[in-house]
Write a protein that holds these residues in place. Structure first.
Motif, PDB file in Angstrom:
ATOM      1  N   TYR A  84      12.175 -24.110  28.724  1.00  0.00           N
ATOM      2  CA  TYR A  84      12.458 -25.371  29.397  1.00  0.00           C
ATOM      3  C   TYR A  84      11.269 -25.742  30.261  1.00  0.00           C
ATOM      4  O   TYR A  84      10.562 -24.874  30.778  1.00  0.00           O
ATOM      5  CB  TYR A  84      13.651 -25.206  30.341  1.00  0.00           C
ATOM      6  CG  TYR A  84      15.018 -25.248  29.708  1.00  0.00           C
ATOM      7  CD1 TYR A  84      15.407 -26.302  28.881  1.00  0.00           C
ATOM      8  CD2 TYR A  84      15.942 -24.243  30.001  1.00  0.00           C
ATOM      9  CE1 TYR A  84      16.695 -26.339  28.354  1.00  0.00           C
ATOM     10  CE2 TYR A  84      17.218 -24.282  29.484  1.00  0.00           C
ATOM     11  CZ  TYR A  84      17.593 -25.336  28.650  1.00  0.00           C
ATOM     12  OH  TYR A  84      18.862 -25.367  28.151  1.00  0.00           O
ATOM     13  N   PHE A  85      11.114 -27.039  30.473  1.00  0.00           N
ATOM     14  CA  PHE A  85      10.107 -27.503  31.419  1.00  0.00           C
ATOM     15  C   PHE A  85      10.809 -28.301  32.500  1.00  0.00           C
ATOM     16  O   PHE A  85      11.575 -29.225  32.214  1.00  0.00           O
ATOM     17  CB  PHE A  85       9.074 -28.371  30.699  1.00  0.00           C
ATOM     18  CG  PHE A  85       7.810 -28.573  31.482  1.00  0.00           C
ATOM     19  CD1 PHE A  85       6.830 -27.583  31.530  1.00  0.00           C
ATOM     20  CD2 PHE A  85       7.592 -29.767  32.163  1.00  0.00           C
ATOM     21  CE1 PHE A  85       5.662 -27.767  32.257  1.00  0.00           C
ATOM     22  CE2 PHE A  85       6.415 -29.950  32.899  1.00  0.00           C
ATOM     23  CZ  PHE A  85       5.454 -28.965  32.935  1.00  0.00           C
ATOM     24  N   PHE A  86      10.572 -27.882  33.760  1.00  0.00           N
ATOM     25  CA  PHE A  86      11.124 -28.622  34.896  1.00  0.00           C
ATOM     26  C   PHE A  86       9.974 -29.393  35.527  1.00  0.00           C
ATOM     27  O   PHE A  86       9.084 -28.816  36.151  1.00  0.00           O
ATOM     28  CB  PHE A  86      11.744 -27.655  35.908  1.00  0.00           C
ATOM     29  CG  PHE A  86      12.306 -28.341  37.111  1.00  0.00           C
ATOM     30  CD1 PHE A  86      13.596 -28.872  37.095  1.00  0.00           C
ATOM     31  CD2 PHE A  86      11.557 -28.487  38.270  1.00  0.00           C
ATOM     32  CE1 PHE A  86      14.110 -29.519  38.208  1.00  0.00           C
ATOM     33  CE2 PHE A  86      12.066 -29.139  39.382  1.00  0.00           C
ATOM     34  CZ  PHE A  86      13.356 -29.660  39.349  1.00  0.00           C
ATOM     35  N   GLY A  87       9.974 -30.701  35.356  1.00  0.00           N
ATOM     36  CA  GLY A  87       8.793 -31.495  35.720  1.00  0.00           C
ATOM     37  C   GLY A  87       8.559 -31.661  37.196  1.00  0.00           C
ATOM     38  O   GLY A  87       7.420 -31.808  37.624  1.00  0.00           O
ATOM     39  N   THR A  88       9.613 -31.645  38.007  1.00  0.00           N
ATOM     40  CA  THR A  88       9.626 -31.934  39.451  1.00  0.00           C
ATOM     41  C   THR A  88       9.580 -33.439  39.696  1.00  0.00           C
ATOM     42  O   THR A  88       8.979 -34.184  38.936  1.00  0.00           O
ATOM     43  CB  THR A  88       8.485 -31.278  40.282  1.00  0.00           C
ATOM     44  OG1 THR A  88       7.306 -32.075  40.195  1.00  0.00           O
ATOM     45  CG2 THR A  88       8.204 -29.859  39.828  1.00  0.00           C
ATOM     46  N   CYS A  89      10.201 -33.858  40.789  1.00  0.00           N
ATOM     47  CA  CYS A  89      10.349 -35.301  41.040  1.00  0.00           C
ATOM     48  C   CYS A  89       9.014 -35.954  41.361  1.00  0.00           C
ATOM     49  O   CYS A  89       8.761 -37.095  40.988  1.00  0.00           O
ATOM     50  CB  CYS A  89      11.361 -35.532  42.164  1.00  0.00           C
ATOM     51  SG  CYS A  89      10.966 -34.757  43.730  1.00  0.00           S
ATOM     52  N   LEU A  90       8.158 -35.210  42.044  1.00  0.00           N
ATOM     53  CA  LEU A  90       6.867 -35.776  42.427  1.00  0.00           C
ATOM     54  C   LEU A  90       6.019 -36.050  41.185  1.00  0.00           C
ATOM     55  O   LEU A  90       5.401 -37.104  41.040  1.00  0.00           O
ATOM     56  CB  LEU A  90       6.159 -34.774  43.346  1.00  0.00           C
ATOM     57  CG  LEU A  90       5.216 -35.327  44.385  1.00  0.00           C
ATOM     58  CD1 LEU A  90       5.935 -36.311  45.282  1.00  0.00           C
ATOM     59  CD2 LEU A  90       4.660 -34.177  45.226  1.00  0.00           C
ATOM     60  N   VAL A  91       6.002 -35.069  40.295  1.00  0.00           N
ATOM     61  CA  VAL A  91       5.247 -35.213  39.044  1.00  0.00           C
ATOM     62  C   VAL A  91       5.843 -36.348  38.214  1.00  0.00           C
ATOM     63  O   VAL A  91       5.129 -37.171  37.642  1.00  0.00           O
ATOM     64  CB  VAL A  91       5.271 -33.888  38.250  1.00  0.00           C
ATOM     65  CG1 VAL A  91       4.805 -34.096  36.805  1.00  0.00           C
ATOM     66  CG2 VAL A  91       4.396 -32.849  38.952  1.00  0.00           C
ATOM     67  N   ASP A  92       7.164 -36.412  38.219  1.00  0.00           N
ATOM     68  CA  ASP A  92       7.846 -37.426  37.413  1.00  0.00           C
ATOM     69  C   ASP A  92       7.319 -38.825  37.726  1.00  0.00           C
ATOM     70  O   ASP A  92       6.993 -39.598  36.837  1.00  0.00           O
ATOM     71  CB  ASP A  92       9.356 -37.330  37.688  1.00  0.00           C
ATOM     72  CG  ASP A  92      10.179 -38.036  36.629  1.00  0.00           C
ATOM     73  OD1 ASP A  92       9.631 -38.314  35.533  1.00  0.00           O
ATOM     74  OD2 ASP A  92      11.360 -38.319  36.884  1.00  0.00           O
ATOM     75  N   MET A  93       7.215 -39.104  39.016  1.00  0.00           N
ATOM     76  CA  MET A  93       6.865 -40.474  39.398  1.00  0.00           C
ATOM     77  C   MET A  93       5.380 -40.675  39.675  1.00  0.00           C
ATOM     78  O   MET A  93       4.851 -41.746  39.420  1.00  0.00           O
ATOM     79  CB  MET A  93       7.658 -40.869  40.638  1.00  0.00           C
ATOM     80  CG  MET A  93       9.120 -41.106  40.339  1.00  0.00           C
ATOM     81  SD  MET A  93      10.049 -41.508  41.812  1.00  0.00           S
ATOM     82  CE  MET A  93      10.525 -39.898  42.395  1.00  0.00           C
TER      83      MET A  93
ATOM     84  N   ILE B 252      12.458 -21.154  32.487  1.00  0.00           N
ATOM     85  CA  ILE B 252      12.226 -22.516  32.967  1.00  0.00           C
ATOM     86  C   ILE B 252      10.848 -22.524  33.618  1.00  0.00           C
ATOM     87  O   ILE B 252      10.611 -21.811  34.588  1.00  0.00           O
ATOM     88  CB  ILE B 252      13.297 -22.916  34.011  1.00  0.00           C
ATOM     89  CG1 ILE B 252      14.699 -22.795  33.397  1.00  0.00           C
ATOM     90  CG2 ILE B 252      13.035 -24.316  34.539  1.00  0.00           C
ATOM     91  CD1 ILE B 252      15.827 -22.806  34.430  1.00  0.00           C
ATOM     92  N   VAL B 253       9.938 -23.311  33.040  1.00  0.00           N
ATOM     93  CA  VAL B 253       8.566 -23.308  33.529  1.00  0.00           C
ATOM     94  C   VAL B 253       8.346 -24.548  34.400  1.00  0.00           C
ATOM     95  O   VAL B 253       8.779 -25.642  34.051  1.00  0.00           O
ATOM     96  CB  VAL B 253       7.569 -23.274  32.358  1.00  0.00           C
ATOM     97  CG1 VAL B 253       6.136 -23.230  32.871  1.00  0.00           C
ATOM     98  CG2 VAL B 253       7.849 -22.066  31.466  1.00  0.00           C
ATOM     99  N   VAL B 254       7.684 -24.325  35.541  1.00  0.00           N
ATOM    100  CA  VAL B 254       7.551 -25.376  36.555  1.00  0.00           C
ATOM    101  C   VAL B 254       6.081 -25.569  36.924  1.00  0.00           C
ATOM    102  O   VAL B 254       5.421 -24.596  37.296  1.00  0.00           O
ATOM    103  CB  VAL B 254       8.338 -24.985  37.832  1.00  0.00           C
ATOM    104  CG1 VAL B 254       8.386 -26.143  38.806  1.00  0.00           C
ATOM    105  CG2 VAL B 254       9.741 -24.507  37.492  1.00  0.00           C
ATOM    106  N   PRO B 255       5.554 -26.782  36.829  1.00  0.00           N
ATOM    107  CA  PRO B 255       4.152 -26.995  37.168  1.00  0.00           C
ATOM    108  C   PRO B 255       3.956 -27.180  38.670  1.00  0.00           C
ATOM    109  O   PRO B 255       3.206 -28.045  39.099  1.00  0.00           O
ATOM    110  CB  PRO B 255       3.807 -28.275  36.406  1.00  0.00           C
ATOM    111  CG  PRO B 255       5.081 -29.053  36.438  1.00  0.00           C
ATOM    112  CD  PRO B 255       6.198 -28.044  36.388  1.00  0.00           C
ATOM    113  N   SER B 256       4.644 -26.381  39.470  1.00  0.00           N
ATOM    114  CA  SER B 256       4.531 -26.471  40.924  1.00  0.00           C
ATOM    115  C   SER B 256       5.041 -25.176  41.529  1.00  0.00           C
ATOM    116  O   SER B 256       6.186 -24.788  41.295  1.00  0.00           O
ATOM    117  CB  SER B 256       5.378 -27.641  41.442  1.00  0.00           C
ATOM    118  OG  SER B 256       5.753 -27.398  42.796  1.00  0.00           O
TER     119      SER B 256
END
Ligand code: SF4
Lengths: 222, 491, 263
Positions: free
Chosen positions: C25-34, C93-97
């Motif tokens: 899974y990739f969890f993008g984070t809200c900051l990255v999302d926007m 779940i991989v997170v870029p943060s």
């Protein structure tokens, strides 16, 4: 609840006892260091603490001490009568060995305060042993060898027997069963008095001795 | 102190408003940066082996945690051991009571002058001022404390009280205050001058007052550590010794002392051990030639038993006051201790002040942290300071109650409650728990977010030093859909 | 008996070398999302190039950290619960943060204390990985540099260092790139002064911190600052832009993708 507490003690303890209980953890293992060569470690750490170490023997310590004192121009040395080293010095002086004026700490501080605070140049004590890990001397002052002898004179000379070295404080406290009987005052001394309150610059002798000399009495045959 | 007319006491400007003064003082910032960099390097050199450090601090933390789990019992044991040893034990609920006890002991002994060793608890009590009001002169003897007493200031650090001052400022101060002393830039000369003055004070003092680092219940022993020898003098030369300490300083056994001693000076100043470790178990015994003939211990609650009620917050009480947290704090390093306007500055202060003095007095301090974890990383007793800051932020907006008393767990709980803020977070929750709504809102921001003016609330503060963040035309949700990352997990 | 609250930073235990998964899974984070969608996309692309299937669940939003750090713990918990629902499969779940990963890995257990979902939260936390650490420790990626010579410096986020225990991994990735020179800045481990609402509540201190951070970056002479956390990038990059410093601040995933796979 019982009757309202009427002292601070009862109130504080009452609140603490009424608080939710919490489990106390078991103490996790901790292995304090040990040293193959305790003496080398002690020497290194004590010197790092700014102590000066002189190796002596049971036979020559007094003679060596006299030389050190002479070289430094120590005029008045305070000693503890009733201790082996103090008595040996007092005897030697009586026999004419060239020593500074010996001031015996033989009365209460109230009587000797002026000498202690203003007059003596050095004080000589024994030690109960030392700690290799930190280069620390262990002193348990006694009625014969009072607490201030290692503190007020500008030079503290401590006699340490080589075979009283321990690895760590943890080891001494455990091995010697300190908990069974603590003295009035137990002391660990690691170097002379120092401060770095002014710009983290080290300065010695701010309140206690400016110098610490350790006479390390080596075992015979070494 | 209670303010008149039911008005909340004025605690002065908040941290955010005080900080610019320090930040705009380049000399102060240089003094702190230099000192903290040095202390961090020295501490790091003391713990070269991460495995040993981990083992040692686990032990230290467990020793303190275990002692706290048995706190009332250990205090009673400490009291009975000390009493059997001939030390008189007193209990004080508040700092006012503690002051009264100390004053009473001194007055009964007819003492006029007091020499003091360093004690943060006595700072908490404002003891010197109290004694002076009653005609007793109290002179600080720790060099750093002596300097700030001469300057009429308060400590800016709990281990190095005058760390905010440089040599030049101290030489000016000494030349002005010590009769016959020429201005000198030589640290040895300054130190010698202080020695001369304070020697006489020691010789003539009627009593010595000190703090305590650890109190051992098993043996009834007070352990004090220091480098200067002033602590030993204060507790040995005058005929009367009064030690003041917080109730959280008690540990169970003498065997608990070595791990704590292995942690405290290394963490504090990067020393393997302090010059003196002074273990006092009784007053002068018959036949002994020196030492005080009477020793008293004043155990201060001062809000600690309230902290103790909450099992999470009670972790605060493990603190051994080493100051490593402030030495490593990027905020403290930049603003120094006085910005906190509290007895205890830095990270430990940010969790202690709200709990001992109340959230009103602490103001915005729980928020004066990025939660960077630098403090928790070095704390020798593993206090989770950032987690406790978060807890206190919560108590400020949504207080929890102590079941027994129905009082807020932390004094002034709810002090920062704000309807607008609650509404914002309620809205945030609504959007962020509903995927469809979330995607609508984020899309709307992608389209119009960049039109938010730079002077809008929050944005105004953000853009003081930074460019506006830029919303991208397509969100990651959009890009993930385009690139085919929205696929299902294969069963 | 042991007590649970002894952990100061709950630093994630060194990941036991997990078997290489097929799908993550990739969890993008809200900051990255926007604000940094390219960084998120690059993260997913890197994982895909490393040979794993990437799933981006559409129901994801935010780890809950902003509310938790502001003291609104209940709100944080409900948003966190939505994430538990959005990532149902038992895969990493991989997170870029490092910061969002740290929130989920080290704070969810406590956040759900006394909540029936706590076991689910603990299991979820155990599946969390920071992107660079995952690439190195789990996937063991090898990278081939196709870019022109460049000098960069690295900013680790406080939470990647001190909550996730990410140490050398991102720098190890950069060192694999033949034409990239990595120079360390003097205050690498020091916080940049972001801290979420700290940046707006404590503007003066935050500004002092970010300007010191940028100064230490400038000292290195590297024109590019890389980080694994978009909060830090928004702060340091935003400050660089404001003072027209010229330092480029980029997410490491984007940088790696651009150099190794042409963006
Ligand atoms: S909180 Fe920890 S680091 Fe800070 S002073 Fe207390 S023991 Fe030291």
């Amino acid at each position: 609840m019982s009757a309202p507490p009427n002292t601070a003690r009862d109130a504080i303890l009452g609140r603490l006892k009424a608080a939710p209980g919490r489990p106390g953890p078991d103490l996790p293992p901790w292995t304090p260091p040990t040293y193959a060569d305790k003496l080398a470690r002690f020497r290194q750490m004590a010197e790092a603490n700014h102590a000066e170490i002189h190796d002596v023997t049971a036979a020559n310590w007094l003679e060596r001490l006299a030389t050190i004192l002479n070289n430094r121009g120590v005029g008045r040395l305070m000693v503890a009568p009733g201790t082996p080293r103090g008595d040996a010095l007092l005897r030697a002086a009586a026999q004419g060995v060239p020593l500074p004026t010996l001031v015996p700490y033989d009365q209460s501080v109230e009587v000797l305060k002026d000498a202690l605070v203003h007059q003596v140049d050095a004080g000589l004590t024994g030690t109960r042993g030392a700690i290799a890990e930190t280069g620390t001397l262990i002193l348990w002052p006694t009625a014969q060898e009072p607490r201030l002898l290692s503190l007020l004179p500008p030079l503290h000379i401590a006699v340490l027997e080589e075979d009283t070295l321990h690895d760590t404080l943890a080891a001494v406290v455990r091995d010697q069963g300190w908990a069974a009987g603590m003295p009035t005052n137990a002391l660990l001394i690691s170097g002379p008095s120092k401060t770095s309150d002014i710009e983290q610059t080290l300065a010695y002798g701010v309140h206690g001795p400016k110098e610490l000399i350790i006479l390390l009495v080596r075992k015979e045959g070494e | 102190m209670v303010a008149d007319g039911g008005m909340p006491p004025d605690h002065g400007p908040r941290f955010a408003e005080r900080a610019p003064d320090a930040l705009n003082n380049p000399q102060l910032r240089r003094n702190f940066r230099r000192a903290m960099d040095g202390l961090m390097a020295k501490r790091a050199a003391q713990f070269p082996d991460p495995a040993y450090w981990a083992e040692l601090r686990e032990r230290g933390a467990a020793v303190k945690a275990r002692a706290l789990s048995r706190l009332p019992d250990l205090l009673e044991r400490l009291e009975s051991r000390l009493t059997a040893n001939g030390v008189q034990v007193h209990w004080a609920e508040t700092t006012e009571e503690a002051n009264a006890i100390v004053l009473g002991i001194l007055q009964q002994a007819g003492a006029r002058t007091v020499i003091k060793g360093k004690s943060m608890v006595s700072e908490e009590m404002h003891l010197n001022a109290h004694l002076e009001r009653h005609g007793i002169e109290a002179v600080e003897s720790d060099l750093g404390e002596y300097i700030i007493q001469l300057a009429g200031e308060t400590p800016s650090h709990i281990v190095m009280p005058c760390i905010h001052k440089n040599k030049d400022e101290i030489s000016d101060l000494f030349a002005e205050k010590i009769p016959g002393l020429e201005r000198t830039g030589d640290v040895d000369e300054l130190t010698a001058a202080a020695r001369r003055v304070l020697r006489e004070r020691f010789a003539n003092a009627d009593a010595g007052i000190s703090g305590v680092n650890f109190a051992v219940a098993e043996t009834g022993t007070l352990v004090l550590i220091e480098n200067e020898g002033n602590g030993r003098l204060s507790t040995t030369l005058p005929p009367l010794h009064i030690a003041v300490t917080g109730i959280e300083k008690v540990v169970e056994t003498l065997d608990d002392i070595p791990p704590l001693l292995a942690l405290l000076p290394r963490s504090a100043t990067g020393q393997p051990i302090t010059t003196y470790v002074n273990m006092i178990s009784s007053p002068r015994k018959a036949g002994e030639k020196d030492g005080p003939t009477a020793v008293h211990l004043v155990l201060l609650d001062g809000g600690r038993s309230r902290v103790y009620q909450d099992v999470e917050l009670a972790d605060t009480l493990r603190c051994i006051r080493c100051a490593a947290c402030m030495n490593h704090c990027p905020v403290y390093t930049r603003v120094g201790g006085h910005t906190y306007n509290a007895i205890y500055p830095g990270p430990i202060g940010k969790i202690l002040t709200p709990q001992l003095q109340g959230l009103d007095a602490a103001g915005d301090q729980p928020h004066a942290s990025t939660l960077c974890n630098a403090c928790a990383e070095v704390c020798p007793v593993k206090i989770p300071i950032p987690d406790l800051l978060v807890r206190l932020r919560r108590e400020a907006v949504r207080p929890t109650e102590t079941p027994a008393t129905h009082l807020p767990v932390v004094k002034d709980g709810g002090a920062e409650r704000s309807w607008t803020e609650s509404l914002v977070w309620a809205g945030w929750r609504l959007v962020y728990t509903r995927p469809l709504l979330y995607r609508m809102v984020t899309r709307a921001l992608a389209w119009g977010g960049n039109w938010v003016p730079a002077n809008a609330p929050l944005m105004r503060d953000w853009t003081k030093a930074r460019a506006k963040p830029r919303f991208k035309p397509r969100t990651l949700h959009d890009l993930a859909r385009e690139r085919g990352y929205l696929n299902e997990v294969p069963k | 008996m042991t007590i649970t609250n002894l952990a100061a930073t709950n630093t994630a235990a060194a990941a036991t070398p997990a078997a290489r998964p097929d799908t993550v899974y990739f969890f993008g984070t809200c900051l990255v999302d926007m604000l940094y969608p390219e960084a998120g996309l690059a993260g997913m692309d890197l994982l895909r190039h490393a040979g794993v299937r990437v799933v981006f669940p559409e129901g994801q939003s935010c780890c809950g950290q902003p509310a938790r750090n502001s003291g609104y713990v209940e709100e944080a918990r409900e948003v966190a619960r939505a994430q538990l629902d959005a990532f149902p499969g038992d895969i990493p779940i991989v997170v870029p943060s490092g910061s969002c990963a740290g929130m989920m890995k080290t704070h969810y257990a406590h956040l759900f204390e006394g909540d029936p979902d706590q076991p689910r939260a603990i299991a979820f936390a155990a599946r969390i990985h920071e992107l660079t650490a995952f690439l190195v420790n789990v996937l063991g990626v090898t990278l081939a540099d196709k870019g022109a010579p460049v000098t960069v410096t690295w900013h680790p986020s406080c939470h990647s260092l001190r909550e996730m225990g990410v140490g050398d991994e991102p720098k190890a990735l950069l060192r694999q790139l033949a034409n990239v020179t990595l120079v360390e800045n003097s205050r690498e481990r020091e916080c940049c002064g972001f801290g979420g609402t700290f940046a707006v509540r404590q503007t003066a201190v935050s500004t002092a911190m970010v300007s010191d951070k940028l100064a230490s970056v400038r000292e290195t002479g590297a024109g590019t600052l890389l980080s694994g956390d978009c909060g830090c990038l928004m702060n340091i990059g935003g400050h660089a832009e404001k003072v027209a410093d010229g330092t480029r601040c980029r997410h490491i995933a984007e940088f790696l993708m651009e150099r190794c796979h042409g963006g």
